[in-house]
Design an enzyme around this catalytic site. Structure first.
Site, short mmCIF file in Angstrom:
data_model
loop_
_atom_site.label_atom_id
_atom_site.label_comp_id
_atom_site.label_asym_id
_atom_site.label_seq_id
_atom_site.Cartn_x
_atom_site.Cartn_y
_atom_site.Cartn_z
N TYR A 92 0.85 -1.20 0.00
CA TYR A 92 0.00 0.00 0.00
C TYR A 92 0.88 1.25 0.00
O TYR A 92 0.53 2.29 -0.57
CB TYR A 92 -0.98 -0.01 1.19
CG TYR A 92 -2.21 0.83 0.95
CD1 TYR A 92 -3.05 0.59 -0.13
CD2 TYR A 92 -2.52 1.89 1.80
CE1 TYR A 92 -4.18 1.37 -0.36
CE2 TYR A 92 -3.65 2.67 1.58
CZ TYR A 92 -4.46 2.41 0.50
OH TYR A 92 -5.57 3.20 0.27
N LYS A 129 -3.40 8.59 2.43
CA LYS A 129 -4.68 8.42 3.15
C LYS A 129 -4.60 9.04 4.55
O LYS A 129 -5.60 9.56 5.06
CB LYS A 129 -5.08 6.94 3.23
CG LYS A 129 -5.45 6.33 1.89
CD LYS A 129 -6.62 7.04 1.22
CE LYS A 129 -7.21 6.24 0.07
NZ LYS A 129 -8.12 7.05 -0.76
#
Ligand SMILES: NC(=O)c1ccc[n+]([C@@H]2O[C@H](COP(=O)([O-])OP(=O)(O)OC[C@H]3O[C@@H](n4cnc5c(N)ncnc54)[C@H](O)[C@@H]3O)[C@@H](O)[C@H]2O)c1
Length: 255
Positions: free
Chosen positions: A155, A162
Site C-alpha cells: 500500500y 490516506k
C-alpha cells in the site's frame, strides 16, 4: 426512509461499474437525489454516460482533478446547471504504479507528490469549489482506507496519502462547520476495483478480512453506498470530521 428529493449531489471518481463511486451514486439516486457524475478523462466518458443513463436524474461531467482550471470550469458549469449543491462525494485516489509495487524505501519524491496531490489535496480543492454552492449547508465525504493507520503490504505511499486525507477531513470539518457543511470519510474494507488491481497481493488482504473480521466476509460497493447515504442525509446531522469504517469490523481486531 431517507429522502434526498430536491438535493443535488456531485460524485467524483466513477471509472466503471465496479467503482465505489458507482455504489454510492446508485444509493443517492434511489433516495431521489439529482446527480452530477464526474469522470476523469475522455477514455472513461462512454462508461460514465452509460451508467449515468441508467439513473433517474443524472448528468455526466469531465474533470481531471489534478488540473486547477478544470476544477474551476466544472464548478462554474455546476453552478449554471443546478444553482446549488447539497452533497459532494470524493472517491478519487492515484499513485504511480512503481510506488505501490516497489519496496516502500524506494518511494520517489515525484511519486510521493503525485499520490498526495491527487489523493489528498484534491479534497481541499473540490470542497473549496463546492463551498459557495452549498447555500443550504452540505455534506462532503471522501473514501479512505485503514492503510492510513496500519501497514499493509504494497500500500506504501498510498497509506501516507490516506493519513493526509484523514487529517484533511478534520481540518476541513473545522473550516466549514460554521457554514453547516459537514465533512466525513468512509474507511472502506478492501474491494476489487480498478484502483485496487494496482496493489500487489490484494487477494491476500481480502482473504485476511474473511478470516479475521468479526463478520468473516468482505464488504461491497453498495454497503459503502448505504453508509454514504446516511452521511449525505440529515440522519447524520450531528456528525462531522469523523472516519466511519465500513469494513466488516476488521479494524477492531488485534489478531
Ligand atoms: N477498492 C478498495 O479496496 C478501497 C478501499 C478503501 C478506500 N478506497 C478508495 O475509494 C476511492 C475510489 O476507488 P475505487 O476503489 O472505487 O477505484 P476506481 O479505480 O473505480 O476509482 C478511482 C477513481 O479515481 C479517479 N481518479 C484518479 N485520478 C484522478 C484525477 N486526477 N482526476 C479525477 N479523477 C481521478 C479515477 O478515474 C477513478 O474513477 C479511492 O479513494 C480509493 O482509495 C478503495
Amino acid at each position: 426512509m431517507i429522502d434526498l428529493n430536491g438535493k443535488v449531489a456531485v460524485v467524483f471518481g466513477l471509472a466503471n461499474k465496479r467503482s465505489i463511486a458507482w455504489g454510492i451514486a446508485q444509493k443517492l439516486s434511489e433516495a431521489g437525489a439529482t446527480l452530477a457524475i464526474c469522470y476523469q478523462n475522455e477514455r472513461l466518458k462512454r462508461d460514465a454516460d452509460e451508467l449515468a443513463g441508467s439513473l433517474a436524474s443524472a448528468k455526466t461531467f469531465q474533470c481531471d482533478l489534478s488540473v486547477d482550471a478544470e476544477i474551476e470550469t466544472l464548478f462554474a458549469t455546476l453552478k449554471e446547471t443546478y444553482g446549488k449543491l447539497n452533497i459532494l462525494v470524493h472517491a478519487v485516489a492515484f499513485a504511480p504504479a512503481d510506488e505501490i509495487k516497489n519496496d516502500f524505501i524506494f518511494t520517489s519524491r515525484e511519486g510521493f507528490r503525485i499520490a498526495h496531490d491527487v489523493s489528498s489535496y484534491t479534497l481541499i480543492a473540490v470542497s473549496r469549489g463546492a463551498m459557495p454552492l452549498m447555500t443550504e449547508g452540505g455534506s462532503i465525504m471522501t473514501l479512505t482506507y485503514y492503510g492510513s493507520t496500519k501497514v499493509f503490504p504494497n500500500y506504501n505511499v498510498m497509506g501516507l496519502a490516506k493519513a493526509s486525507l484523514e487529517a484533511c477531513v478534520r481540518y476541513l470539518a473545522a473550516s466549514l462547520g460554521s457554514k453547516n457543511i459537514r465533512v466525513n470519510a468512509i474507511s472502506a474494507g478492501p474491494i476489487k476495483t480498478l484502483a485496487a488491481r494496482g496493489i500487489g497481493d490484494f487477494t491476500k488482504i481480502l482473504d485476511a478480512v474473511t478470516e479475521r473480521a468479526p463478520l468473516h466476509r468482505n464488504i461491497d460497493q453498495l454497503e459503502v453506498g448505504n453508509a454514504a447515504l446516511f452521511l449525505a442525509s440529515d440522519l447524520s446531522s450531528g456528525i462531522t470530521g469523523e472516519i466511519t469504517y465500513v469494513d466488516a469490523g476488521y479494524n477492531i481486531t488485534g489478531l
